[in-house]
Design a protein around this motif. Structure first.
Motif, short mmCIF file in Angstrom:
data_model
loop_
_atom_site.label_atom_id
_atom_site.label_comp_id
_atom_site.label_asym_id
_atom_site.label_seq_id
_atom_site.Cartn_x
_atom_site.Cartn_y
_atom_site.Cartn_z
N LEU A 53 0.90 -1.29 0.18
CA LEU A 53 0.03 0.11 -0.01
C LEU A 53 0.88 1.30 -0.10
O LEU A 53 1.80 1.33 0.71
CB LEU A 53 -0.87 0.06 1.25
N VAL A 54 0.48 2.12 -0.79
CA VAL A 54 1.34 3.46 -0.86
C VAL A 54 0.16 4.62 -0.22
O VAL A 54 -0.86 4.73 -0.97
CB VAL A 54 1.68 3.71 -2.43
N GLY A 55 0.77 5.13 0.83
CA GLY A 55 -0.16 6.21 1.48
C GLY A 55 0.05 7.74 0.88
O GLY A 55 0.25 7.79 -0.56
N THR A 59 7.87 11.53 -2.38
CA THR A 59 8.86 12.28 -3.49
C THR A 59 7.93 11.99 -4.62
O THR A 59 6.90 11.41 -4.80
CB THR A 59 10.09 11.03 -3.68
N SER A 60 8.32 12.83 -5.64
CA SER A 60 7.48 12.75 -6.96
C SER A 60 7.75 11.28 -7.62
O SER A 60 6.49 11.13 -8.58
CB SER A 60 8.18 13.64 -7.93
N GLU A 61 8.65 10.61 -7.28
CA GLU A 61 8.48 9.36 -7.79
C GLU A 61 7.50 8.19 -7.25
O GLU A 61 7.00 7.39 -7.75
CB GLU A 61 10.07 8.40 -7.86
N ASN A 62 7.31 8.51 -5.84
CA ASN A 62 6.40 7.79 -4.95
C ASN A 62 5.26 8.42 -4.99
O ASN A 62 5.03 9.33 -4.09
CB ASN A 62 7.34 7.68 -3.64
N ARG A 63 4.22 8.06 -5.73
CA ARG A 63 3.14 9.00 -5.84
C ARG A 63 2.06 8.08 -4.93
O ARG A 63 2.05 6.84 -4.93
CB ARG A 63 2.27 8.56 -7.11
N ALA A 64 1.15 8.69 -4.31
CA ALA A 64 -0.05 8.16 -3.35
C ALA A 64 -0.75 7.33 -4.35
O ALA A 64 -1.19 7.74 -5.34
CB ALA A 64 -0.57 9.47 -2.57
N ASP A 71 -8.54 1.81 5.93
CA ASP A 71 -9.26 0.48 6.17
C ASP A 71 -8.36 -0.65 5.56
O ASP A 71 -8.62 -1.65 5.64
CB ASP A 71 -10.74 0.60 5.39
N LYS A 72 -7.61 -0.21 4.41
CA LYS A 72 -6.91 -1.35 3.77
C LYS A 72 -5.49 -1.83 4.41
O LYS A 72 -5.10 -3.07 4.20
CB LYS A 72 -6.52 -1.09 2.35
N GLY A 73 -5.07 -0.98 5.44
CA GLY A 73 -3.81 -1.26 6.12
C GLY A 73 -3.01 -0.10 6.20
O GLY A 73 -3.45 1.02 5.69
N ASN A 74 -1.92 -0.14 6.54
CA ASN A 74 -0.91 0.92 6.75
C ASN A 74 -0.01 0.95 5.48
O ASN A 74 0.14 -0.15 4.78
CB ASN A 74 0.11 0.83 7.94
N PRO A 75 0.60 2.22 5.13
CA PRO A 75 1.55 2.06 4.10
C PRO A 75 2.47 1.22 4.27
O PRO A 75 3.12 1.10 5.12
CB PRO A 75 2.13 3.26 4.27
N GLY A 76 2.84 0.40 3.06
CA GLY A 76 3.89 -0.85 3.11
C GLY A 76 3.17 -2.11 3.31
O GLY A 76 4.07 -3.30 2.93
N ASP A 77 2.04 -2.18 3.86
CA ASP A 77 1.40 -3.41 4.03
C ASP A 77 1.00 -3.88 2.71
O ASP A 77 0.74 -3.38 1.76
CB ASP A 77 0.27 -3.39 4.94
N LEU A 78 1.31 -5.42 2.65
CA LEU A 78 0.69 -6.03 1.39
C LEU A 78 -0.80 -6.14 1.36
O LEU A 78 -1.36 -6.43 2.07
CB LEU A 78 1.42 -7.30 1.09
N CYS A 79 -1.34 -5.95 0.20
CA CYS A 79 -2.98 -5.84 -0.01
C CYS A 79 -3.31 -6.12 -1.53
O CYS A 79 -2.57 -5.52 -2.41
CB CYS A 79 -3.36 -4.55 0.58
N PRO A 80 -4.24 -6.84 -1.62
CA PRO A 80 -4.56 -7.30 -3.21
C PRO A 80 -5.27 -5.78 -3.65
O PRO A 80 -6.12 -5.26 -2.69
CB PRO A 80 -5.57 -8.42 -2.83
#
Length: 136
Positions: A53-55, A59-64, A71-80
């Motif tokens: 997950l990306v919250g 940076t400009s390369e790392n877009r939300a 509800d899906k989890g925290n940034p970095g958590d794996l999620c389908p």
């Protein structure tokens, strides 16, 4: 299920405690609401690969991710990508004697998909949601 390609990518948990592989649910073979057609959120009738997950973008390369929510989890958590929500571990939701789920599935991270079905991903444990275990 003999071939490696037949291994379930996810296991769907029905209200009566029965477990079904993603190949039967995401393909529409067993889910009447899909009328025999693959789920529009699937990857050719299979569960899409879980992604981190990306919250908020740092940076400009790392877009939300526009579909990100806590509800899906925290940034970095794996999620389908087809998940609507994560619901802790499956064991948290087991209903006593009426629903005896396999003990090896209880610590897995539980998700609700966009079709409102519950699923777990073999190897994705709730205590380490940013890592996939290969079961060894």
């Amino acid at each position: 299920m003999n071939a490696i390609t037949d291994r379930p990518l996810a296991l769907f948990v029905s209200p009566d405690g029965k477990i079904y592989p993603d190949s039967l649910i995401c393909s529409g073979k067993l889910f009447d609401d899909l009328e025999g057609k693959p789920c529009p959120h699937s990857d050719r009738g299979r569960l899409p690969k879980p992604l981190p997950l990306v919250g908020e973008a740092s940076t400009s390369e790392n877009r939300a991710d526009a579909n990100y929510s806590l509800d899906k989890g925290n940034p970095g958590d794996l999620c389908p990508p087809c998940a609507k929500q994560q619901l802790a571990n499956l064991g948290h939701w087991q209903r006593g004697d009426r629903q005896a789920l396999p003990v090896e599935l209880l610590p897995l991270r539980l998700f609700k998909c966009r079709m409102w079905l519950w699923l777990v991903i073999p190897g994705l444990y709730d205590v380490k949601p940013s890592e996939m275990s290969n079961g060894e």
